[in-house]
Structure formats: structure tokens, C-alpha cells
Design a protein around this motif. Structure first.
Motif, mmCIF file in Angstrom:
data_model
loop_
_atom_site.group_PDB
_atom_site.id
_atom_site.type_symbol
_atom_site.label_atom_id
_atom_site.label_comp_id
_atom_site.label_asym_id
_atom_site.label_seq_id
_atom_site.Cartn_x
_atom_site.Cartn_y
_atom_site.Cartn_z
ATOM 1 N N HIS A 73 43.610 40.346 35.460
ATOM 2 C CA HIS A 73 42.499 39.996 34.569
ATOM 3 C C HIS A 73 42.779 40.213 33.092
ATOM 4 O O HIS A 73 41.967 39.826 32.250
ATOM 5 N N THR B 163 40.520 47.671 29.837
ATOM 6 C CA THR B 163 39.649 46.501 29.960
ATOM 7 C C THR B 163 38.519 46.565 28.939
ATOM 8 O O THR B 163 38.202 45.565 28.269
ATOM 9 N N HIS C 45 39.404 38.374 31.880
ATOM 10 C CA HIS C 45 38.854 37.589 32.985
ATOM 11 C C HIS C 45 38.209 38.547 33.984
ATOM 12 O O HIS C 45 38.801 38.910 35.006
ATOM 13 N N LEU C 46 36.976 38.949 33.684
ATOM 14 C CA LEU C 46 36.312 39.965 34.506
ATOM 15 C C LEU C 46 36.113 39.522 35.948
ATOM 16 O O LEU C 46 36.107 40.360 36.870
ATOM 17 N N ALA C 47 35.968 38.222 36.171
ATOM 18 C CA ALA C 47 35.760 37.743 37.541
ATOM 19 C C ALA C 47 36.984 37.997 38.413
ATOM 20 O O ALA C 47 36.871 38.027 39.648
ATOM 21 N N ARG C 48 38.141 38.181 37.791
ATOM 22 C CA ARG C 48 39.378 38.440 38.538
ATOM 23 C C ARG C 48 39.705 39.931 38.623
ATOM 24 O O ARG C 48 40.683 40.313 39.270
ATOM 25 N N GLU D 277 40.128 43.660 39.587
ATOM 26 C CA GLU D 277 40.192 44.333 40.877
ATOM 27 C C GLU D 277 40.503 45.817 40.695
ATOM 28 O O GLU D 277 41.225 46.199 39.771
#
Length: 245
Positions: free
Chosen positions: A34, A148, A160-163, A165
Motif C-alpha cells: 500500500h 502509513t 493505497h489504504l484499500a490494499r 494489510e
């Protein structure tokens, strides 16, 4: 803020003796699924810029490659190794004798040893150099919540917060033998040491402010100590000239 990229040599000549050169020392390495490869470089640059807003500091172009061999299992990581980093920084600082001193601001943990060795060697030569690095939680050392959040504050479009983990959250001291033996891939399949969950730009701004305060205090104390030492020793006895082999 004064950047070397904006100056001519006569302009540098007029301010160098009263100014510290701040060198951002980064890396080009994976930061999970991300974050971009430039995280460490961007953080080091941001801290140098913030330092220059408060002190007589000229910000140098960043050193964008570092010692990142532990990330070799992840495509895209580019590393020049510890020996090269040490030699590069030593030669760079030797070429900067016109300045009142040099502060190496390193935001990549893998650079710690070569930065320390280079700074020690340079100080033994009589050069004025300070090495500084930000600190963080031992269970959140790479592409986790801290980095992050900071990147959300600095360049949110690159996050890319949706990615994002969760990675391995074992404290770094308990992982170090695994990392040395097999690199990061032996400890985390997604390249993350920490958990980015809950990261926010607001938290990143607070972290940057705290790091800036720490860096500024370290530079202030170093400059004060150096000035007191010079007053007690008499005339400047630093080496003259540029880089030497």
C-alpha cells in the motif's frame, strides 16, 4: 527554507560558514502493498525541510539509494549495500567542508550501521557531522501504522489504504536474527512489519511534529557543543579541501 537546488555557488559562499548542510538519507525499497518505494526518502526530506524552517540549514538533494539488501525478496527494491553507503556518505561530507557542519538525517533503519561508521570516521578526521534518525515502536517498524500515517500527511495520493494489510507485529529485537538470516521475506510475506490499521493523516502530522522537535533539539545541542569546543580550542583546525580517498 533554503535548498541547495535553488542556490548558485556565490550564494552558497555567502552563507555556508554560518549554515549546516542537512542531507536526507533514504532508500528505494518496498513498503508493503500500500506504500511507495520512496517512503524513507520522502520522510528524510520532509524532516530536513522542517529543520531548515527553524535553523540556519541548507537542505541538500537526497541520497535516494541505501542499504536495503534485506528487502531483496520483493521486486523493485534497489540497494547499494552497507559498504557503498558508508563510502558515499564519507566522501559526500568530506566535500562539504565549506559548511559549518553536516547533519545526516536517515529515515531507513538498514542505513543505521553504515551511517554510524561514516559519521565516526568523519569525526575522527576532525569534521563536524551529526547523524540522526527518527525513533518508533519496536512492533511497528516498516510500512505499519507509523509510516502509513506519515505518508498520509505528506503525500496521501501515494497511499493505497484499500490494499493495506497487517504484517508481522513481533517486536524487532525478537525478529532480528530471522531478518539477518533470511531477509524480510522470511518474517513477512507482504513486506509489512506492523499493522497499518487506524493510520490517519492527523496522526502522521503529530508524528512529524514530534520528530522535527527531536531533530531540531539534537542539532541545537550539537551546534552549541561544537561552538563551545571551538572557543576552548582556538582557531578552526578542520581539514581543508574537498573529498579525499
Amino acid at each position: 527554507m533554503t535548498a541547495l537546488t535553488d542556490l548558485t555557488w556565490p550564494e552558497v559562499a555567502s552563507i555556508a560558514a554560518q549554515s549546516v548542510l542537512a542531507v536526507p538519507v533514504g532508500a528505494t525499497e518496498q513498503h508493503g502493498p500500500h506504500l511507495p518505494f520512496t517512503v524513507d526518502t520522502e520522510i528524510a526530506e520532509a524532516l530536513c525541510v522542517r529543520l531548515a524552517e527553524q535553523r540556519d540549514v541548507v537542505v541538500a538533494p537526497a541520497v535516494t539509494y541505501g542499504s536495503s539488501g534485506e528487502h531483496a525478496g520483493f521486486p523493485g527494491t534497489l540497494s547499494i549495500g552497507q559498504e557503498a553507503v558508508e563510502h558515499l556518505l564519507a566522501e559526500l561530507v568530506r566535500s562539504a567542508d565549506a559548511f559549518a557542519g553536516v547533519v545526516l538525517v536517515s529515515a531507513h533503519g538498514g542505513n543505521a550501521e553504515p551511517v554510524r561508521r561514516a559519521a565516526g570516521k568523519l569525526r575522527a578526521e576532525g569534521r563536524r557531522v551529526l547523524a540522526w534518525a527518527p525513533t518508533g515502536r519496536p512492533d511497528d517498524t516498516h510500512a505499519g501504522r507509523t509510516e502509513t500515517s506519515v505518508m498520509l500527511a505528506l503525500r496521501p495520493q501515494a497511499v493505497h489504504l484499500a490494499r493495506a494489510e497487517r504484517g508481522n507485529t513481533t517486536p524487532l529485537p525478537n525478529l532480528i536474527d530471522t531478518l539477518r538470516a533470511g531477509g524480510l521475506l522470511a518474517a513477512t510475506t507482504n513486506g509489512v512489519l506492523g499493522d497499518p490499521a487506524g493510520a490517519t493523516a492527523e496522526e502522521g502530522a503529530r508524528i512529524l511534529a514530534a520528530w522535527t522537535t527531536s531533530l531540531t533539539a539534537a542539532v541545537t545541542a550539537w551546534r552549541r557543543s561544537d561552538q563551545q569546543k571551538r572557543q576552548s580550542e582556538g582557531p578552526d583546525d578542520r581539514p581543508s579541501g574537498g573529498a579525499v580517498s
